[in-house]
Design a protein around this motif. Structure first.
Motif, PDB file in Angstrom:
ATOM      1  N   ALA A 291     102.611 -31.847 -18.501  1.00 27.31           N
ATOM      2  CA  ALA A 291     101.186 -32.155 -18.642  1.00 27.31           C
ATOM      3  C   ALA A 291     100.362 -30.868 -18.676  1.00 27.31           C
ATOM      4  O   ALA A 291      99.408 -30.751 -19.458  1.00 27.31           O
ATOM      5  N   GLY A 292     100.741 -29.889 -17.835  1.00 18.28           N
ATOM      6  CA  GLY A 292     100.058 -28.594 -17.885  1.00 18.28           C
ATOM      7  C   GLY A 292     100.265 -27.880 -19.198  1.00 18.28           C
ATOM      8  O   GLY A 292      99.355 -27.208 -19.711  1.00 18.28           O
ATOM      9  N   LEU A 293     101.481 -28.011 -19.773  1.00 22.52           N
ATOM     10  CA  LEU A 293     101.734 -27.406 -21.083  1.00 22.52           C
ATOM     11  C   LEU A 293     100.832 -28.008 -22.151  1.00 22.52           C
ATOM     12  O   LEU A 293     100.238 -27.282 -22.966  1.00 22.52           O
ATOM     13  N   PHE A 294     100.716 -29.335 -22.168  1.00 23.67           N
ATOM     14  CA  PHE A 294      99.864 -29.982 -23.165  1.00 23.67           C
ATOM     15  C   PHE A 294      98.389 -29.649 -22.941  1.00 23.67           C
ATOM     16  O   PHE A 294      97.618 -29.519 -23.907  1.00 23.67           O
ATOM     17  N   LEU A 295      97.985 -29.513 -21.671  1.00 22.75           N
ATOM     18  CA  LEU A 295      96.605 -29.135 -21.397  1.00 22.75           C
ATOM     19  C   LEU A 295      96.309 -27.733 -21.924  1.00 22.75           C
ATOM     20  O   LEU A 295      95.225 -27.470 -22.451  1.00 22.75           O
ATOM     21  N   ASN A 296      97.283 -26.821 -21.794  1.00 27.07           N
ATOM     22  CA  ASN A 296      97.083 -25.466 -22.297  1.00 27.07           C
ATOM     23  C   ASN A 296      97.155 -25.403 -23.810  1.00 27.07           C
ATOM     24  O   ASN A 296      96.566 -24.513 -24.426  1.00 27.07           O
ATOM     25  N   MET A 297      97.868 -26.342 -24.438  1.00 25.09           N
ATOM     26  CA  MET A 297      97.940 -26.356 -25.896  1.00 25.09           C
ATOM     27  C   MET A 297      96.706 -27.024 -26.499  1.00 25.09           C
ATOM     28  O   MET A 297      96.084 -26.481 -27.417  1.00 25.09           O
ATOM     29  N   ASP A 298      96.348 -28.198 -25.999  1.00 20.08           N
ATOM     30  CA  ASP A 298      95.182 -28.913 -26.537  1.00 20.08           C
ATOM     31  C   ASP A 298      93.866 -28.280 -26.108  1.00 20.08           C
ATOM     32  O   ASP A 298      92.876 -28.327 -26.825  1.00 20.08           O
ATOM     33  N   ARG A 299      93.859 -27.752 -24.888  1.00 18.29           N
ATOM     34  CA  ARG A 299      92.702 -27.057 -24.331  1.00 18.29           C
ATOM     35  C   ARG A 299      91.439 -27.902 -24.338  1.00 18.29           C
ATOM     36  O   ARG A 299      90.405 -27.526 -24.914  1.00 18.29           O
ATOM     37  N   PRO A 300      91.453 -29.093 -23.699  1.00 17.06           N
ATOM     38  CA  PRO A 300      90.202 -29.850 -23.597  1.00 17.06           C
ATOM     39  C   PRO A 300      89.228 -29.242 -22.607  1.00 17.06           C
ATOM     40  O   PRO A 300      88.049 -29.594 -22.612  1.00 17.06           O
ATOM     41  N   ILE A 301      89.719 -28.354 -21.745  1.00 17.23           N
ATOM     42  CA  ILE A 301      88.862 -27.683 -20.761  1.00 17.23           C
ATOM     43  C   ILE A 301      89.196 -26.197 -20.756  1.00 17.23           C
ATOM     44  O   ILE A 301      90.287 -25.785 -21.138  1.00 17.23           O
ATOM     45  N   ARG A 302      88.220 -25.409 -20.318  1.00 16.14           N
ATOM     46  CA  ARG A 302      88.404 -23.973 -20.166  1.00 16.14           C
ATOM     47  C   ARG A 302      87.934 -23.555 -18.782  1.00 16.14           C
ATOM     48  O   ARG A 302      87.134 -24.249 -18.145  1.00 16.14           O
ATOM     49  N   VAL A 303      88.416 -22.418 -18.336  1.00 14.52           N
ATOM     50  CA  VAL A 303      88.014 -21.898 -17.035  1.00 14.52           C
ATOM     51  C   VAL A 303      86.510 -21.613 -17.054  1.00 14.52           C
ATOM     52  O   VAL A 303      85.991 -20.980 -17.988  1.00 14.52           O
ATOM     53  N   GLY A 304      85.814 -22.095 -16.027  1.00 13.66           N
ATOM     54  CA  GLY A 304      84.376 -21.890 -15.918  1.00 13.66           C
ATOM     55  C   GLY A 304      83.536 -23.039 -16.415  1.00 13.66           C
ATOM     56  O   GLY A 304      82.319 -23.037 -16.198  1.00 13.66           O
ATOM     57  N   GLU A 305      84.136 -24.033 -17.086  1.00 12.62           N
ATOM     58  CA  GLU A 305      83.355 -25.147 -17.618  1.00 12.62           C
ATOM     59  C   GLU A 305      83.062 -26.173 -16.526  1.00 12.62           C
ATOM     60  O   GLU A 305      83.823 -26.335 -15.571  1.00 12.62           O
ATOM     61  N   LEU A 306      81.944 -26.868 -16.685  1.00 12.09           N
ATOM     62  CA  LEU A 306      81.482 -27.855 -15.711  1.00 12.09           C
ATOM     63  C   LEU A 306      81.992 -29.234 -16.109  1.00 12.09           C
ATOM     64  O   LEU A 306      81.774 -29.680 -17.245  1.00 12.09           O
ATOM     65  N   LEU A 307      82.663 -29.917 -15.168  1.00 15.38           N
ATOM     66  CA  LEU A 307      83.231 -31.237 -15.425  1.00 15.38           C
ATOM     67  C   LEU A 307      82.640 -32.257 -14.471  1.00 15.38           C
ATOM     68  O   LEU A 307      82.279 -31.934 -13.333  1.00 15.38           O
ATOM     69  N   ARG A 308      82.562 -33.495 -14.956  1.00 14.88           N
ATOM     70  CA  ARG A 308      82.266 -34.640 -14.084  1.00 14.88           C
ATOM     71  C   ARG A 308      83.503 -35.512 -14.054  1.00 14.88           C
ATOM     72  O   ARG A 308      83.922 -36.070 -15.071  1.00 14.88           O
ATOM     73  N   LEU A 309      84.096 -35.645 -12.876  1.00 10.63           N
ATOM     74  CA  LEU A 309      85.323 -36.395 -12.705  1.00 10.63           C
ATOM     75  C   LEU A 309      84.996 -37.800 -12.209  1.00 10.63           C
ATOM     76  O   LEU A 309      83.841 -38.217 -12.169  1.00 10.63           O
ATOM     77  N   ASP A 310      86.041 -38.514 -11.832  1.00  8.13           N
ATOM     78  CA  ASP A 310      85.835 -39.845 -11.284  1.00  8.13           C
ATOM     79  C   ASP A 310      85.109 -39.752  -9.947  1.00  8.13           C
ATOM     80  O   ASP A 310      85.046 -38.697  -9.326  1.00  8.13           O
ATOM     81  N   GLN A 311      84.561 -40.871  -9.515  1.00  6.88           N
ATOM     82  CA  GLN A 311      83.790 -40.962  -8.269  1.00  6.88           C
ATOM     83  C   GLN A 311      82.598 -40.002  -8.273  1.00  6.88           C
ATOM     84  O   GLN A 311      82.139 -39.559  -7.218  1.00  6.88           O
ATOM     85  N   ASP A 312      82.087 -39.689  -9.482  1.00  3.00           N
ATOM     86  CA  ASP A 312      80.905 -38.831  -9.639  1.00  3.00           C
ATOM     87  C   ASP A 312      81.072 -37.455  -8.999  1.00  3.00           C
ATOM     88  O   ASP A 312      80.092 -36.827  -8.580  1.00  3.00           O
ATOM     89  N   ARG A 313      82.301 -36.968  -8.935  1.00  4.06           N
ATOM     90  CA  ARG A 313      82.532 -35.606  -8.452  1.00  4.06           C
ATOM     91  C   ARG A 313      82.393 -34.623  -9.613  1.00  4.06           C
ATOM     92  O   ARG A 313      82.901 -34.858 -10.693  1.00  4.06           O
ATOM     93  N   GLU A 314      81.693 -33.529  -9.367  1.00  2.56           N
ATOM     94  CA  GLU A 314      81.454 -32.520 -10.382  1.00  2.56           C
ATOM     95  C   GLU A 314      81.878 -31.159  -9.861  1.00  2.56           C
ATOM     96  O   GLU A 314      81.777 -30.882  -8.658  1.00  2.56           O
ATOM     97  N   GLY A 315      82.337 -30.317 -10.788  1.00  2.46           N
ATOM     98  CA  GLY A 315      82.741 -28.984 -10.387  1.00  2.46           C
ATOM     99  C   GLY A 315      83.120 -28.141 -11.586  1.00  2.46           C
ATOM    100  O   GLY A 315      83.114 -28.602 -12.734  1.00  2.46           O
ATOM    101  N   PHE A 316      83.447 -26.892 -11.295  1.00  2.99           N
ATOM    102  CA  PHE A 316      83.780 -25.913 -12.322  1.00  2.99           C
ATOM    103  C   PHE A 316      85.287 -25.667 -12.324  1.00  2.99           C
ATOM    104  O   PHE A 316      85.911 -25.549 -11.261  1.00  2.99           O
ATOM    105  N   VAL A 317      85.856 -25.567 -13.513  1.00  2.00           N
ATOM    106  CA  VAL A 317      87.291 -25.350 -13.654  1.00  2.00           C
ATOM    107  C   VAL A 317      87.628 -23.937 -13.176  1.00  2.00           C
ATOM    108  O   VAL A 317      87.089 -22.947 -13.697  1.00  2.00           O
TER     109      VAL A 317
END
Length: 358
Positions: free
Chosen positions: A185-211
């Motif tokens: 899963a980490g390999l596919f995340l690094n290949m597809d790259r839907p996120i980058r270091v430093g980007e702001l995400l909103r996850l489940d349960q309304d949790r937000e943070g930076f990669v």
């Protein structure tokens, strides 16, 4: 010219001529690449394509070199008359072909990763991180396969090794099922790259943070309170999230509000837009070319509900924009005499008579 030479000398000269027939085009191709093709690719609209073309160039050049050596040795009677030497030279050339295939495959995979990373990454450091993470696994697979072919060419029986590796792979796969799931899963995340270091995400349960990091097993997200959320890659890959930095960093921010039924809605809309414009200009570092707007939503129980929208140039400013806009609306509504109603409830208490009806 060669009539006075002995047969052995003629044999060697013919071998050298065959070798030159292959090596001269290889040298010319290398010179042509360095002087004409490579500068032209760099000046083209797609200079990153050099990562895909360069492995093919190396394959053609070294294939000509090895092909010349192969055909030249086949013409030498000195080699063909000596069985042991012929066998060892044949094995050596076969191993050289395998090594060439390994190097070419590794360069082509690396070039493909670099080409994809250049299209989506923004910095050289990010390109190196993406390529190094993906290339390590690809290089390992290529080296293992090439080593097995080399052992087979050398005359080593690899059947027990393959059988033992298959059984061991099954055992290890069952024992490390969760870990391997996270790794892939980490390999596919690094290949597809839907996120980058430093980007702001909103996850489940309304949790937000930076990669913070996308590793082999875990993805780390730093929340607003500076705590670190560690998510297994297989869980992260199966979940849905909002990336506030994609496709652009600018973001539209809505603020809900209400106004009394006695208000002039045209005046309310004008004042709310002015307040949102003031908050937007205060936070923006550049001209956003965006005009805030108001949309009326519904007739509430005690007020008319509306939403004013403004824009920020970076996702991290959205909550400051909400705060500044609320203060501006509250102050400007008070100056304009507009009322933001407070919910009121009228409670009627009915007291029962002490006497019961007959």
């Amino acid at each position: 010219m060669f009539q006075n030479l002995n047969p052995e000398a003629k044999d060697w000269i013919s071998g050298l001529l065959i070798l030159a027939a292959f090596w001269v085009p290889a040298i010319l191709l290398r010179i042509l690449w360095g002087s004409i093709v490579s500068p032209w690719i760099k000046r083209s609209n797609n200079p990153d394509s050099v990562y895909l073309i360069r492995p093919v160039r190396s394959l053609v050049i070294w294939a000509l070199v090895l092909g010349g050596v192969n055909f030249a040795l086949q013409q030498l009677e000195y080699v063909s008359n000596r069985d042991v030497l012929s066998i060892w030279l044949t094995r050596g050339l076969s191993i050289a072909w395998v090594v060439l295939a390994m190097v070419t495959a590794n360069r082509m995979v690396s070039g493909l990763f670099k080409y994809q990373a250049r299209k989506s990454a923004s910095t050289e450091e990010e390109v190196r991180d993406r390529v190094s993470t993906s290339q390590k696994l690809a290089t390992g697979v290529i080296v293992v396969l090439g080593f097995l072919f080399i052992m087979r060419i050398a005359g080593v029986d690899i059947s027990p090794l393959l059988a033992g590796g298959a059984v061991g792979g099954i055992i290890i796969g069952l024992a490390l099922q969760d870990s391997l799931s996270n790794v892939f899963a980490g390999l596919f995340l690094n290949m597809d790259r839907p996120i980058r270091v430093g980007e702001l995400l909103r996850l489940d349960q309304d949790r937000e943070g930076f990669v913070e990091e996308v590793g082999w097993r875990y993805t780390k997200v730093r929340l607003w309170n500076d705590s670190l959320l560690v998510i297994p890659n297989n869980k992260f890959g199966q979940s849905s999230f909002i990336n506030f930095n994609r496709p652009v960093t600018s973001l539209t921010v809505p603020i809900d509000c209400s106004v009394s039924y006695d208000s002039d809605l045209d005046v309310v809309e004008k004042v709310a837009i002015e307040a949102a414009k003031a908050a937007q200009d205060r936070l923006a570092d550049r001209d956003l070319h965006f005009e805030p707007f108001v949309r009326w939503r519904s007739f509430g129980d005690f007020a008319i509900l509306f939403r004013v929208s403004l824009r920020v140039d970076h996702p991290t400013k959205q909550y400051r924009a909400v705060s500044e806009c609320i203060k501006e609306i509250h102050w400007r509504f008070r100056e304009a005499g507009l009322v933001i109603p407070i919910p009121e409830r009228n409670v009627h208490i009915v007291q029962e008579s002490d006497q019961k009806p007959s």
